[in-house]
Design a protein around this motif. Sequence first.
Motif, mmCIF file in Angstrom:
data_model
loop_
_atom_site.group_PDB
_atom_site.id
_atom_site.type_symbol
_atom_site.label_atom_id
_atom_site.label_comp_id
_atom_site.label_asym_id
_atom_site.label_seq_id
_atom_site.Cartn_x
_atom_site.Cartn_y
_atom_site.Cartn_z
ATOM 1 N N ARG A 188 0.815 -1.207 0.000
ATOM 2 C CA ARG A 188 0.000 0.000 0.000
ATOM 3 C C ARG A 188 0.850 1.259 0.000
ATOM 4 N NH1 ARG A 188 -3.644 -1.868 3.735
ATOM 5 N NH2 ARG A 188 -2.253 -1.031 5.330
ATOM 6 N N GLU A 189 1.891 1.263 0.827
ATOM 7 C CA GLU A 189 2.610 2.514 1.038
ATOM 8 C C GLU A 189 3.791 2.719 0.105
ATOM 9 O OE1 GLU A 189 3.674 3.402 4.989
ATOM 10 O OE2 GLU A 189 1.741 2.760 5.810
ATOM 11 N N SER A 190 4.076 1.706 -0.721
ATOM 12 C CA SER A 190 5.245 1.886 -1.578
ATOM 13 C C SER A 190 4.951 1.368 -2.967
ATOM 14 C CB SER A 190 6.432 1.124 -0.996
ATOM 15 O OG SER A 190 6.241 -0.245 -1.240
ATOM 16 N N GLN A 191 5.923 1.531 -3.822
ATOM 17 C CA GLN A 191 5.781 1.093 -5.208
ATOM 18 C C GLN A 191 6.295 -0.331 -5.385
ATOM 19 O OE1 GLN A 191 4.757 3.135 -7.721
ATOM 20 N NE2 GLN A 191 5.321 5.235 -7.218
ATOM 21 N N ALA A 192 6.384 -1.075 -4.279
ATOM 22 C CA ALA A 192 7.034 -2.388 -4.341
ATOM 23 C C ALA A 192 6.501 -3.271 -5.465
ATOM 24 C CB ALA A 192 6.898 -3.101 -3.001
ATOM 25 N N VAL A 193 5.192 -3.222 -5.684
ATOM 26 C CA VAL A 193 4.609 -4.078 -6.714
ATOM 27 C C VAL A 193 5.132 -3.678 -8.093
ATOM 28 C CG1 VAL A 193 2.463 -4.912 -7.724
ATOM 29 C CG2 VAL A 193 2.580 -4.413 -5.292
ATOM 30 N N THR A 194 5.194 -2.362 -8.330
ATOM 31 C CA THR A 194 5.739 -1.880 -9.605
ATOM 32 C C THR A 194 7.173 -2.355 -9.782
ATOM 33 O OG1 THR A 194 4.534 0.122 -9.046
ATOM 34 C CG2 THR A 194 5.866 0.175 -11.057
#
Lengths: 294, 282
Positions: free
Chosen positions: B69-75
Amino acid sequence: MKKYRQNQQCSAPWVFLAPALLFFTIYVIFPIFRSIWISFYEWDGIGQATWVGLANYVELLDDDRFYTSLKNNIIWLVCFMLAVPAGLLVALFLNQTIWGMRFYKSMFFFPFVISQVVVGLIFSWFYNPNFGIVGKVWEYFGAVPPSILGDERFVTYGIIFAGLWPQVAYCMILYLTGLNNISSDQIEAGRLDGAKGWRMLRYVVLPQLWPATFLAIVVTVIGALRSFDMIATMTRGGPWGSSNVLSFFMYETALSEYGFRMGYGSAIAVVLFMIMLVFIGYFLWVMYQDERRT
Amino acid sequence: MFPRPIQSRSSNYQLAYKILVPVALFIWLLPLLAIFMTSLRPAADINTGNMFGWPSEFKLVENYLTVFRESQAVTYFFNSIKVTIPTVMISVSLACMAGYALSIYRFRAALPLFFMFVAGNFVPFQILMVPVRDLAVQTNLYNTVTGLVLFHAAFQTGFCTLFMRNFIKALPFDLIESARIEGVSEYKIFWYVVLPLVRPAIAALSVLVFTFVWNDFFWATVLTNGEATKPITAGIQSLNGQFVSRWHLVSAASLMAAIPPVAMFFAMQKHFIAGLTLGAVK
């Protein structure tokens, strides 16, 4: 028809080689020469490059950061070599057949598979004197914990220790595969002659492990001179540049807040390349000797 | 076998060994265990200094969700996949062809070209950095996935060619010779005779190149600078800055980055090890 076939045998290798050669020339071979060329210029990467001759190299000789990095590179090379005997030791320890051994072996290899960035993060957290393991252990003994990554005397060794963790795993796997292939006849013959323990290792086992040892040395030397990820994640060369190595120093000079000095950066890269070239030359020579024998 | 099989020792010795191995493994993997335990902890544990004790609560799912939720980790994660998969395909295909050319044909340039690939594979990245980055900028490939793929593919081709060439060289040459006598064209020999035989080498190289490229950090920082193209290794680095001292989140993100290569390793262990030992150590 015969002529056509012979022609095909002459042209086919070049057709097969062309794509790989093209890629490799554009992205590896040509850039090496271009870097050497750029090292004679003062260039910010965007504007006009100015020819300065050897000025970058002269400046390098007078740069304290260069000597610190070079010294650290040597420390890295020497200490990183510990991975080879350590890997052998772990391999000897694990070279048994008990229940679950395959699982144990692969778990021991685990650290090598993870990114060095992650390894760097784990260890910088371990080393933290306030809440890391080092802090806890020292506090337990009632001592003031050292700040390993904040102290110029310890920082390089701290990073190398972290780097050794995956490297020992790599050397271990090389030796385990090597040990698996040792001729059991020779071991038996050695046993009959009363050789055991250290003498057996020294005179019977190690000579047969030479291919594994050679490969372990190659990958460890390359690994030591390439060390970048760990330094970038753990200290960024600090404190006060004391944990810098040539690879990170180059990056910092050419591409970071310290300015875009592509020419000076390239000069550092050329020095690192020359050091590596000595080793590459030796490796190729050994490989060439092997080729001639077959 | 060396050292002497444990079975020939006293039973006390054997028992001691059987206890010692798991204990040694535990110590060896302590850093990983610690990071795993941390990724389960609630933030309260971090703040109260309970870093190594038993977690007061298990927050595995929550922590990972927070990272998403809080970061672009998935991207970042998908960027890594977009870089890694094409790189593996390109470099392994190029190496199959180059390795075939360098091992089967006898021409004067074969050995020097082979050594060129080997040597190129060992050079420090920094000697390539400025020109490769400049090339990417000139061709509008800076900060794109394509730019990363092209470079990685080219660089990994060196290692793959080294491996492929040695692998094909060890195949029985008679097979090729007899196909030639049958009048099979060189291209068909490659496709129908050699390629099916090098499948184990292709498997080994694929897992290795996957791991190397997935774990690459240097080129990720040199050739990208935006959130939209950053691979996970570079992403973790910036997450570390973003989640200052929220170690449970940094740990969760780091473990996420480690999962694909680890899964790859456990799924294809045999090939992975064959690749690492370069086939030189059998």
